[in-house]
Design a protein around this motif. Structure first.
Motif, PDB file in Angstrom:
ATOM      1  N   ARG A  25      64.627 -70.218 -37.367  1.00 47.97           N
ATOM      2  CA  ARG A  25      64.858 -70.415 -36.349  1.00 47.97           C
ATOM      3  C   ARG A  25      65.630 -68.977 -35.663  1.00 47.97           C
ATOM      4  O   ARG A  25      64.798 -67.948 -35.577  1.00 47.97           O
ATOM      5  N   TYR A  26      65.563 -68.177 -37.004  1.00 44.67           N
ATOM      6  CA  TYR A  26      65.592 -66.429 -37.651  1.00 44.67           C
ATOM      7  C   TYR A  26      63.755 -66.127 -36.034  1.00 44.67           C
ATOM      8  O   TYR A  26      63.941 -65.441 -35.419  1.00 44.67           O
ATOM      9  N   LEU A  27      62.959 -66.708 -37.272  1.00 39.04           N
ATOM     10  CA  LEU A  27      61.553 -66.315 -36.723  1.00 39.04           C
ATOM     11  C   LEU A  27      61.106 -67.214 -35.528  1.00 39.04           C
ATOM     12  O   LEU A  27      60.948 -65.963 -34.920  1.00 39.04           O
ATOM     13  N   PHE A  28      60.992 -67.790 -35.482  1.00 36.03           N
ATOM     14  CA  PHE A  28      60.854 -68.130 -33.856  1.00 36.03           C
ATOM     15  C   PHE A  28      61.327 -67.939 -32.871  1.00 36.03           C
ATOM     16  O   PHE A  28      60.311 -67.656 -31.512  1.00 36.03           O
ATOM     17  N   SER A  29      62.298 -67.735 -33.033  1.00 36.44           N
ATOM     18  CA  SER A  29      63.307 -66.870 -32.093  1.00 36.44           C
ATOM     19  C   SER A  29      62.418 -65.464 -31.971  1.00 36.44           C
ATOM     20  O   SER A  29      62.408 -64.899 -31.107  1.00 36.44           O
ATOM     21  N   ALA A  30      62.148 -64.527 -32.747  1.00 42.22           N
ATOM     22  CA  ALA A  30      61.106 -63.173 -32.754  1.00 42.22           C
ATOM     23  C   ALA A  30      60.731 -63.628 -32.596  1.00 42.22           C
ATOM     24  O   ALA A  30      59.861 -62.728 -31.710  1.00 42.22           O
ATOM     25  N   LEU A  31      59.591 -64.675 -32.596  1.00 43.88           N
ATOM     26  CA  LEU A  31      58.738 -65.183 -31.545  1.00 43.88           C
ATOM     27  C   LEU A  31      58.019 -64.967 -30.365  1.00 43.88           C
ATOM     28  O   LEU A  31      57.335 -65.505 -29.931  1.00 43.88           O
ATOM     29  N   GLY A  32      60.225 -65.698 -29.659  1.00 49.28           N
ATOM     30  CA  GLY A  32      60.185 -65.864 -29.066  1.00 49.28           C
ATOM     31  C   GLY A  32      60.240 -67.340 -27.482  1.00 49.28           C
ATOM     32  O   GLY A  32      60.534 -67.223 -26.483  1.00 49.28           O
ATOM     33  N   ASP A  33      61.239 -67.895 -28.611  1.00 45.57           N
ATOM     34  CA  ASP A  33      61.885 -68.859 -28.513  1.00 45.57           C
ATOM     35  C   ASP A  33      62.952 -68.508 -28.808  1.00 45.57           C
ATOM     36  O   ASP A  33      63.564 -69.065 -29.814  1.00 45.57           O
ATOM     37  N   GLU A  34      63.845 -67.869 -27.818  1.00 46.76           N
ATOM     38  CA  GLU A  34      65.406 -67.650 -27.530  1.00 46.76           C
ATOM     39  C   GLU A  34      66.333 -68.802 -27.839  1.00 46.76           C
ATOM     40  O   GLU A  34      67.247 -68.720 -28.280  1.00 46.76           O
ATOM     41  N   LYS A  35      66.398 -69.646 -27.536  1.00 48.20           N
ATOM     42  CA  LYS A  35      67.566 -70.846 -27.568  1.00 48.20           C
ATOM     43  C   LYS A  35      67.548 -71.823 -29.004  1.00 48.20           C
ATOM     44  O   LYS A  35      68.335 -72.154 -28.894  1.00 48.20           O
ATOM     45  N   ILE A  36      67.259 -71.263 -29.808  1.00 50.47           N
ATOM     46  CA  ILE A  36      66.153 -72.292 -31.007  1.00 50.47           C
ATOM     47  C   ILE A  36      68.035 -71.443 -31.182  1.00 50.47           C
ATOM     48  O   ILE A  36      68.036 -72.358 -32.882  1.00 50.47           O
ATOM     49  N   MET A  37      68.044 -70.676 -30.722  1.00 51.37           N
ATOM     50  CA  MET A  37      69.439 -69.762 -31.737  1.00 51.37           C
ATOM     51  C   MET A  37      70.384 -70.566 -31.701  1.00 51.37           C
ATOM     52  O   MET A  37      71.776 -70.658 -32.560  1.00 51.37           O
ATOM     53  N   SER A  38      70.506 -71.324 -31.148  1.00 48.50           N
ATOM     54  CA  SER A  38      72.014 -71.984 -30.015  1.00 48.50           C
ATOM     55  C   SER A  38      72.170 -72.874 -30.964  1.00 48.50           C
ATOM     56  O   SER A  38      73.319 -73.854 -31.706  1.00 48.50           O
ATOM     57  N   THR A  39      71.316 -73.332 -32.253  1.00 48.96           N
ATOM     58  CA  THR A  39      71.164 -73.945 -32.755  1.00 48.96           C
ATOM     59  C   THR A  39      71.371 -74.243 -34.753  1.00 48.96           C
ATOM     60  O   THR A  39      71.139 -74.571 -35.441  1.00 48.96           O
ATOM     61  N   PRO A  75      57.923 -58.768 -36.437  1.00 50.10           N
ATOM     62  CA  PRO A  75      57.796 -57.838 -35.444  1.00 50.10           C
ATOM     63  C   PRO A  75      58.536 -56.445 -35.281  1.00 50.10           C
ATOM     64  O   PRO A  75      60.489 -57.078 -35.523  1.00 50.10           O
ATOM     65  N   TYR A  76      58.399 -54.758 -35.438  1.00 49.56           N
ATOM     66  CA  TYR A  76      59.431 -53.680 -35.382  1.00 49.56           C
ATOM     67  C   TYR A  76      60.597 -54.090 -34.673  1.00 49.56           C
ATOM     68  O   TYR A  76      61.605 -54.106 -35.295  1.00 49.56           O
ATOM     69  N   ASP A  77      60.785 -54.705 -33.087  1.00 47.84           N
ATOM     70  CA  ASP A  77      61.374 -54.580 -32.336  1.00 47.84           C
ATOM     71  C   ASP A  77      62.554 -56.319 -32.966  1.00 47.84           C
ATOM     72  O   ASP A  77      63.663 -56.426 -31.896  1.00 47.84           O
ATOM     73  N   SER A  78      62.311 -56.753 -33.906  1.00 50.39           N
ATOM     74  CA  SER A  78      62.980 -58.199 -33.646  1.00 50.39           C
ATOM     75  C   SER A  78      63.986 -58.253 -34.360  1.00 50.39           C
ATOM     76  O   SER A  78      64.309 -57.144 -35.304  1.00 50.39           O
ATOM     77  N   THR A  79      65.612 -58.909 -34.547  1.00 54.80           N
ATOM     78  CA  THR A  79      66.943 -58.688 -35.459  1.00 54.80           C
ATOM     79  C   THR A  79      66.949 -59.856 -35.927  1.00 54.80           C
ATOM     80  O   THR A  79      66.176 -61.086 -35.455  1.00 54.80           O
ATOM     81  N   PHE A  80      66.703 -59.063 -37.682  1.00 52.87           N
ATOM     82  CA  PHE A  80      66.609 -60.637 -38.493  1.00 52.87           C
ATOM     83  C   PHE A  80      67.840 -60.443 -39.276  1.00 52.87           C
ATOM     84  O   PHE A  80      67.540 -59.127 -40.100  1.00 52.87           O
ATOM     85  N   PRO A  81      68.090 -60.624 -39.245  1.00 47.86           N
ATOM     86  CA  PRO A  81      69.928 -60.320 -40.461  1.00 47.86           C
ATOM     87  C   PRO A  81      69.595 -60.273 -41.828  1.00 47.86           C
ATOM     88  O   PRO A  81      68.452 -60.814 -42.266  1.00 47.86           O
ATOM     89  N   LYS A  82      71.181 -59.465 -42.727  1.00 49.86           N
ATOM     90  CA  LYS A  82      70.459 -59.241 -44.434  1.00 49.86           C
ATOM     91  C   LYS A  82      70.167 -60.106 -44.847  1.00 49.86           C
ATOM     92  O   LYS A  82      69.815 -60.947 -45.782  1.00 49.86           O
ATOM     93  N   ASP A  83      71.442 -61.606 -44.500  1.00 49.40           N
ATOM     94  CA  ASP A  83      71.840 -62.590 -45.357  1.00 49.40           C
ATOM     95  C   ASP A  83      71.520 -63.653 -45.056  1.00 49.40           C
ATOM     96  O   ASP A  83      72.596 -64.230 -43.686  1.00 49.40           O
ATOM     97  N   VAL A  84      70.458 -63.889 -45.032  1.00 51.79           N
ATOM     98  CA  VAL A  84      69.799 -65.208 -43.596  1.00 51.79           C
ATOM     99  C   VAL A  84      69.961 -66.707 -45.118  1.00 51.79           C
ATOM    100  O   VAL A  84      68.980 -66.415 -46.008  1.00 51.79           O
ATOM    101  N   TYR A  85      70.406 -67.752 -44.649  1.00 49.43           N
ATOM    102  CA  TYR A  85      70.608 -68.588 -45.900  1.00 49.43           C
ATOM    103  C   TYR A  85      68.821 -69.232 -45.222  1.00 49.43           C
ATOM    104  O   TYR A  85      68.334 -69.678 -44.116  1.00 49.43           O
ATOM    105  N   ALA A  86      68.308 -69.944 -46.197  1.00 45.84           N
ATOM    106  CA  ALA A  86      66.980 -70.813 -45.807  1.00 45.84           C
ATOM    107  C   ALA A  86      66.618 -71.468 -44.557  1.00 45.84           C
ATOM    108  O   ALA A  86      66.046 -71.646 -43.694  1.00 45.84           O
ATOM    109  N   VAL A  87      68.427 -72.713 -43.842  1.00 40.44           N
ATOM    110  CA  VAL A  87      68.232 -73.532 -43.216  1.00 40.44           C
ATOM    111  C   VAL A  87      67.858 -72.941 -42.323  1.00 40.44           C
ATOM    112  O   VAL A  87      67.764 -73.422 -40.918  1.00 40.44           O
ATOM    113  N   ASN A  88      68.239 -71.806 -42.182  1.00 40.82           N
ATOM    114  CA  ASN A  88      68.233 -70.616 -40.745  1.00 40.82           C
ATOM    115  C   ASN A  88      66.714 -70.337 -40.574  1.00 40.82           C
ATOM    116  O   ASN A  88      66.592 -69.325 -39.447  1.00 40.82           O
ATOM    117  N   ILE A  89      66.580 -69.447 -41.513  1.00 43.03           N
ATOM    118  CA  ILE A  89      65.023 -68.901 -41.362  1.00 43.03           C
ATOM    119  C   ILE A  89      63.844 -68.940 -40.414  1.00 43.03           C
ATOM    120  O   ILE A  89      63.618 -67.883 -39.564  1.00 43.03           O
TER     121      ILE A  89
END
Length: 106
Positions: free
Chosen positions: A64-78, A48-62
């Protein structure tokens, strides 16, 4: 998403030294090149255009960022540390490939 690079430099860490950095350099190979060779992946996401996705994301966190952008913000705490490992060595940290691999401290 691929799970690893081409493995072109496979085995370049073997040699007479107990330090893999020394063995790779003795073969004319830089540890940073081996890191990319082992871990480099091509990954594309139509986000989504309004989502924030850092440039250097390692596979272990990809995902987490994707699901957070889709609406599950609490996953970012992991989030997990942005590190890559190979054979008991740290090969990159915080989005930076290390010039010399660092032995993992037990």
């Amino acid at each position: 998403m691929g799970d690893h690079g081409a493995h072109f430099y496979r085995g370049s860490w073997y040699g007479d030294s107990k330090d893999m950095n020394v063995n790779m350099r003795a073969r004319g190979v830089l540890p940073a090149d081996v890191t990319l060779d082992l871990n480099g992946v091509l990954f594309a996401i139509n986000k989504p255009y309004d989502s924030t996705f850092p440039k250097d994301v390692y596979a272990v966190n990809i995902f987490r960022y994707l699901f957070s952008a889709l609406g599950d913000e609490k996953i970012m705490s992991t989030l997990q540390p942005n590190q890559s490992f190979a054979f008991g060595y740290i090969t990159s940290e915080d989005g930076v490939i290390l010039d010399n691999w660092t032995k993992v401290q037990k």
